[in-house]
Write a protein that holds these residues in place. Structure first.
Motif, PDB file in Angstrom:
ATOM      1  N   UNK A 143      15.435  -4.448 -30.985  1.00 50.30           N
ATOM      2  CA  UNK A 143      14.375  -3.686 -30.244  1.00 50.30           C
ATOM      3  C   UNK A 143      14.776  -2.337 -30.074  1.00 50.30           C
ATOM      4  N   UNK A 144      14.202  -1.130 -30.456  1.00 54.55           N
ATOM      5  CA  UNK A 144      14.802   0.136 -30.136  1.00 54.55           C
ATOM      6  C   UNK A 144      13.600   0.953 -29.493  1.00 54.55           C
ATOM      7  N   UNK A 145      12.434   0.267 -29.076  1.00 57.11           N
ATOM      8  CA  UNK A 145      11.578   1.130 -28.245  1.00 57.11           C
ATOM      9  C   UNK A 145      11.888   1.696 -27.037  1.00 57.11           C
ATOM     10  N   UNK A 146      11.082   2.345 -26.389  1.00 59.41           N
ATOM     11  CA  UNK A 146      11.576   3.060 -25.153  1.00 59.41           C
ATOM     12  C   UNK A 146      11.498   2.034 -24.329  1.00 59.41           C
ATOM     13  N   UNK A 147      12.650   2.132 -23.217  1.00 58.55           N
ATOM     14  CA  UNK A 147      13.076   1.301 -21.959  1.00 58.55           C
ATOM     15  C   UNK A 147      14.016   0.226 -22.364  1.00 58.55           C
ATOM     16  N   UNK A 148      14.394   0.128 -23.966  1.00 54.38           N
ATOM     17  CA  UNK A 148      15.365  -0.786 -24.155  1.00 54.38           C
ATOM     18  C   UNK A 148      16.710  -0.230 -24.307  1.00 54.38           C
ATOM     19  N   UNK A 149      17.450  -1.080 -24.255  1.00 55.64           N
ATOM     20  CA  UNK A 149      18.914  -0.541 -24.335  1.00 55.64           C
ATOM     21  C   UNK A 149      19.238   0.177 -25.461  1.00 55.64           C
ATOM     22  N   UNK A 150      18.878  -0.007 -26.513  1.00 56.96           N
ATOM     23  CA  UNK A 150      19.044   0.604 -27.855  1.00 56.96           C
ATOM     24  C   UNK A 150      18.283   2.072 -27.648  1.00 56.96           C
ATOM     25  N   UNK A 151      17.261   2.090 -27.194  1.00 62.37           N
ATOM     26  CA  UNK A 151      16.631   3.302 -27.204  1.00 62.37           C
ATOM     27  C   UNK A 151      17.552   4.328 -26.250  1.00 62.37           C
ATOM     28  N   UNK A 152      18.268   3.899 -25.246  1.00 66.80           N
ATOM     29  CA  UNK A 152      18.931   4.570 -24.479  1.00 66.80           C
ATOM     30  C   UNK A 152      20.141   5.161 -25.100  1.00 66.80           C
ATOM     31  N   UNK A 181      13.130   1.093 -42.505  1.00 66.48           N
ATOM     32  CA  UNK A 181      12.767   2.458 -42.566  1.00 66.48           C
ATOM     33  C   UNK A 181      11.980   2.624 -41.179  1.00 66.48           C
ATOM     34  N   UNK A 182      12.835   3.336 -40.425  1.00 60.69           N
ATOM     35  CA  UNK A 182      11.907   3.912 -39.058  1.00 60.69           C
ATOM     36  C   UNK A 182      11.383   5.028 -39.232  1.00 60.69           C
ATOM     37  N   UNK A 183      11.551   5.882 -40.521  1.00 58.76           N
ATOM     38  CA  UNK A 183      10.958   7.096 -40.586  1.00 58.76           C
ATOM     39  C   UNK A 183       9.796   6.996 -41.690  1.00 58.76           C
ATOM     40  N   UNK A 184       9.949   7.330 -42.706  1.00 56.24           N
ATOM     41  CA  UNK A 184       8.902   7.607 -43.771  1.00 56.24           C
ATOM     42  C   UNK A 184       9.276   6.771 -45.075  1.00 56.24           C
ATOM     43  N   UNK A 185       8.706   6.088 -45.771  1.00 57.77           N
ATOM     44  CA  UNK A 185       8.724   5.415 -46.933  1.00 57.77           C
ATOM     45  C   UNK A 185       7.423   5.113 -47.837  1.00 57.77           C
ATOM     46  N   UNK A 229       5.964   3.000 -43.137  1.00 59.85           N
ATOM     47  CA  UNK A 229       7.218   2.960 -41.915  1.00 59.85           C
ATOM     48  C   UNK A 229       7.393   1.605 -41.713  1.00 59.85           C
ATOM     49  N   UNK A 230       8.285   1.042 -40.956  1.00 64.81           N
ATOM     50  CA  UNK A 230       8.482  -0.144 -40.238  1.00 64.81           C
ATOM     51  C   UNK A 230       7.705  -0.203 -39.370  1.00 64.81           C
ATOM     52  N   UNK A 231       6.924  -1.250 -38.974  1.00 67.69           N
ATOM     53  CA  UNK A 231       5.954  -1.213 -37.930  1.00 67.69           C
ATOM     54  C   UNK A 231       6.481  -0.665 -36.572  1.00 67.69           C
ATOM     55  N   UNK A 232       5.874  -0.067 -35.692  1.00 65.22           N
ATOM     56  CA  UNK A 232       6.761   0.551 -34.506  1.00 65.22           C
ATOM     57  C   UNK A 232       7.910   1.327 -34.879  1.00 65.22           C
ATOM     58  N   UNK A 233       8.026   1.826 -35.870  1.00 66.93           N
ATOM     59  CA  UNK A 233       9.314   2.547 -36.370  1.00 66.93           C
ATOM     60  C   UNK A 233       9.534   3.726 -35.674  1.00 66.93           C
ATOM     61  N   UNK A 234       8.635   4.967 -36.104  1.00 65.69           N
ATOM     62  CA  UNK A 234       9.052   6.165 -35.667  1.00 65.69           C
ATOM     63  C   UNK A 234       8.046   6.536 -34.163  1.00 65.69           C
ATOM     64  N   UNK A 235       7.317   5.651 -33.976  1.00 65.77           N
ATOM     65  CA  UNK A 235       6.424   6.187 -32.786  1.00 65.77           C
ATOM     66  C   UNK A 235       7.186   6.854 -31.609  1.00 65.77           C
ATOM     67  N   UNK A 248      10.522   9.600 -33.195  1.00 64.05           N
ATOM     68  CA  UNK A 248      10.209  10.981 -33.958  1.00 64.05           C
ATOM     69  C   UNK A 248      10.465  11.964 -32.675  1.00 64.05           C
ATOM     70  N   UNK A 249      10.186  11.627 -31.505  1.00 60.50           N
ATOM     71  CA  UNK A 249      10.345  12.804 -30.537  1.00 60.50           C
ATOM     72  C   UNK A 249      11.552  12.878 -30.352  1.00 60.50           C
ATOM     73  N   UNK A 250      12.417  11.989 -30.428  1.00 62.40           N
ATOM     74  CA  UNK A 250      13.981  12.332 -30.136  1.00 62.40           C
ATOM     75  C   UNK A 250      14.358  13.076 -31.402  1.00 62.40           C
TER      76      UNK A 250
END
Length: 610
Positions: free
Chosen positions: A424-433, A457-461, A473-479, A482-484
């Motif tokens: 998981x890469x979404x906000x609040x996760x270890x990977x997002x940090x 693909x966390x961006x565009x395809x 994109x991958x579901x929940x990919x760039x939401x 992209x701000x980062x």
């Protein structure tokens, strides 16, 4: 269900099935557990030579001659290792399952009629097959009944390498500091049998000995079948040594060693590499990037026409250009072993000319990690029961936790932030940090070129199965990401997973911030997203409609190459694997003051206070 909804559902399922087929492992076609014994004394299989590697080679060709008195078009030859494969017994997965006659899948196979046009009438055949040193002896078995109802007809004599346990297939990787190179290799020597080390030093200079750590894993480390059943094969022992305090850009030579209890030393052949540049060093730096390459067989065995047809082409093109390459980044779906452990050896042998010479950095993909109930973000069966264990053992990465598989690595003027899309890469996760820290902590005066990489693909395809989904994109990919990317001015984002090539305009929130071009200059505007997942696996279709942010597409096998000429000039090239020629490219020209400038959603807050 309404008719239009039913059509949409069928289309979606078809797209998913097409995506899944890209990772189909040819060995999974064989129902080896259904094998019956039908030994025919009149049949035979003979292999020669019986001994390979007489001059220290790690691979060799074997001639296999065979005869079946009652031939058919679906007869096939399987290559097995260890040679006494028929003696193995699998433990049943449940009480109702009986142990099969055979519990070991072949390393590879070929149909008896391959290049033997008269086989169906004469029963006589001949194959030339390539073997690599995999720590055990080999035998060749003739089967009838096709792949689904195999009948074991005859088994050949044994073939072996002079030293099956020899250290083989070195893989270089950047260490956790810029002046450290790691060397990982495979052998048949347990730490109790021999002490592993590397002899190394500057070319023509003093020699050093560096010890190596040893890892391995067993059948119980696997999470399911086939990795824990017919696909299991002992991976050998994986050794990693750390070569430290390297001088920037200096040439080093090395060889792998094992010291036996009697004092004898077993050596590999000698290799060489060039140490990394000093961080921020203004010099020519070249990095090849791709995903989804997989492995293929030079002898034509083991492969269906739609499985990894570009793998050898990509490998060979990189080898041909190796003098002009400083590092390789393979972003997931490494060898598509899919639970057939022998294939990891096959892959490391295939890339040995590359990985022994330049750092070969890997990311993790769905075919390395995903398995239900094991903590992967996706609960599918794509890893074949491996659940990430072989990938994180066979290859070294400078990750804080190798099971997490995300890490940062700097190379001269580059910073690479390599994410792991199977966690998981979404906000609040270890990977997002981790991602935010990797992007925010770079010194752009030293590393002006900031690169984000991930498998999915966390961006565009505009690939068809993302297109059917409507998100591209991958579901929940760039939401959130992209701000980062925009805030920290990520120059380029690379992805695999989709087996084609595609380049966007500099895009933010699905809008081209500037028009796509072959040259960008001045302050950063937005991230350019590049899909480079066409390195070997069967190709993925695009949707037919044109998308505003999609600038260049190619339905072919290929790979990307980044060249940093200096702190203000970067070149990207897309090359086809079939010929190595450039089919798309663009340059970025940017000074440090341009990096400090701001654009959409990345301007720092200011105050009028004086």
């Amino acid at each position: 269900m309404r008719p239009w909804a039913w059509v949409a559902a069928v289309t979606w399922m078809a797209a998913c099935s097409a995506a899944a087929a890209h990772g189909e492992q040819p060995l999974s076609m064989i129902a080896v557990e259904r094998t019956t014994l039908a030994v025919d004394d009149a049949a035979h299989v003979k292999a020669s030579p019986a001994v390979l590697g007489l001059e220290g080679q790690y691979s060799g060709w074997v001639e296999v001659e065979f005869f079946h008195p009652d031939p058919s078009g679906d007869d096939w030859i399987g290559v097995f290792s260890p040679a006494n494969f028929s003696a193995a017994i699998c433990e049943p997965e449940n009480k109702r399952q009986y142990p099969p006659v055979l519990c070991t899948a072949p390393i590879k196979y070929q149909f008896a009629k391959f290049k033997n046009d008269g086989y169906s009438k004469s029963g006589k055949g001949y194959l030339k097959l390539q073997l690599i040193n995999q720590r055990e002896d080999f035998s060749f078995a003739l089967f009838s009944g096709g792949l689904l109802k195999p009948k074991l007809i005859a088994v050949s004599n044994k073939v072996t390498f002079v030293n099956p346990k020899a250290p083989v297939y070195p893989r270089l990787a950047q260490g956790k500091s810029w002046n450290e190179m790691t060397v990982t290799w495979t052998s048949g020597y347990d730490i109790k049998e021999a002490v592993p080390f590397v002899e190394w030093g500057e070319k023509g200079g003093r020699r050093f000995l560096s010890p190596a750590g040893t890892l391995t894993f067993d059948r119980n480390s696997m999470c399911g079948a086939p990795a824990r059943t017919v696909g299991w094969r002992h991976p050998g022992y994986i050794h990693t040594s750390y070569l430290k305090d390297l001088w920037p850009d200096s040439m080093y030579t090395y060889r792998l060693g094992h010291r036996l209890p009697n004092g004898t030393r077993v050596w590999s052949k000698s290799y060489s590499f060039k140490a990394s540049p000093y961080p921020g060093q203004d010099s020519l730096q070249r990095v090849v990037i791709f995903g989804d390459m997989g492995k293929a067989e030079a002898d034509g065995s083991n492969e269906y026409n739609n499985f990894q047809p570009g793998s050898l082409n990509t490998t060979n093109q990189i080898i041909r250009d190796l003098e002009n390459i400083d590092m390789v980044v393979h972003i997931g779906d490494i060898c598509y072993a899919n639970g057939y452990l022998s294939q990891w050896d096959q892959f490391t042998a295939q890339i040995e000319p590359i990985a022994s010479t330049v750092p070969y950095m890997v990311g993790s993909g769905n075919h390395e990690r995903d398995w239900p109930g094991t903590g992967s973000f996706y609960g599918n069966l794509d890893s074949g029961g491996e659940c990430g264990v072989p990938a994180q053992t066979v290859f070294y990465t400078p990750a804080e936790n190798r099971a997490k598989f995300w890490y940062a690595t700097d190379y001269g003027m580059f910073r690479f932030c390599i994410a792991h899309t199977e966690e998981d890469w979404r906000p609040g996760t270890e990977q997002y940090k981790f991602i935010e820290h990797c992007l925010s902590s770079v010194d752009r005066q030293k590393q002006p070129w900031l690169i984000f990489l991930a498998h999915r693909v966390l961006g565009y395809s505009s690939n068809s199965y993302y297109g059917f989904e409507g998100t591209f994109e991958e579901p929940m990919g760039r939401e959130a990401l992209q701000e980062l990317w925009q805030k920290y001015k990520v120059d380029l984002a690379f992805y695999g997973h989709v087996h084609n090539y595609e380049r966007t305009c500099p895009v933010y929130q699905s809008q081209c911030v500037v028009n796509a071009s072959n040259h960008y200059s001045g302050p950063f505007q937005a991230t350019t997203h590049v899909v480079v997942g066409g390195a070997g696996a069967s190709l993925s279709d695009f949707i037919t409609s044109k998308i505003q942010w999609s600038h260049f597409r190619d339905f072919d096998h290929g790979f990307g190459k980044l060249t940093a000429f200096n702190h203000s000039s970067l070149l990207f090239e897309y090359k086809k694997s079939r010929d190595g020629n450039v089919y798309d490219h663009f340059t970025i020209s940017r000074d440090y003051r341009d990096v400090l400038a701001c654009s959409v959603d990345n301007c720092p807050r200011t105050s009028l206070a004086s």
